[in-house]
Design an enzyme around this catalytic site. Sequence first.
Site, PDB file in Angstrom:
ATOM      1  N   ILE A  65     -64.407 -45.068 -34.407  1.00 33.90           N
ATOM      2  CA  ILE A  65     -64.155 -44.586 -33.049  1.00 33.90           C
ATOM      3  C   ILE A  65     -64.580 -45.636 -32.028  1.00 33.90           C
ATOM      4  CG2 ILE A  65     -64.842 -42.809 -31.362  1.00 33.90           C
ATOM      5  CD1 ILE A  65     -65.587 -41.119 -33.983  1.00 33.90           C
ATOM      6  N   CYS A  66     -63.744 -45.840 -30.999  1.00 36.27           N
ATOM      7  CA  CYS A  66     -64.173 -46.653 -29.859  1.00 36.27           C
ATOM      8  C   CYS A  66     -63.623 -46.014 -28.591  1.00 36.27           C
ATOM      9  CB  CYS A  66     -63.753 -48.116 -30.008  1.00 36.27           C
ATOM     10  SG  CYS A  66     -61.993 -48.409 -29.749  1.00 36.27           S
ATOM     11  N   ARG A  67     -63.503 -46.789 -27.509  1.00 37.14           N
ATOM     12  CA  ARG A  67     -63.071 -46.203 -26.242  1.00 37.14           C
ATOM     13  C   ARG A  67     -61.586 -45.852 -26.270  1.00 37.14           C
ATOM     14  NH1 ARG A  67     -61.224 -47.580 -21.012  1.00 37.14           N
ATOM     15  NH2 ARG A  67     -60.521 -49.552 -21.880  1.00 37.14           N
TER      16      ARG A  67
END
Length: 101
Positions: A65-67
């Site tokens: 997961i990231c932005r």
Amino acid sequence: MTEMKEITTEELLKKIEAGEQLELVDVREDDEVAQGIIPGAKHIRMGTIPENLDKFDKDKEYIMICRSGNRSGQVCRFMQEQGYQVTNMVGGMLEWEGETK
């Protein structure tokens, strides 16, 4: 080159709501994570993934997961090359409508 597995934020939310045991890894920077992280996700910054590979188990599948899904996609490609099972959360935290803490 194997194709990268992807999951949408909606699909992930359904799995969490169904009580599935998932390995979530948030690769954002500290200040981003301070604004909210999916409950239960481990925070391992993208830049520190190579030195933290021993914390991952090749028998488990990890959802990265990231932005927005870009950095986590890069991490997925890197980890896949090392023989890990990884899935990228497309749309990232920008599209996440579930709970954060």
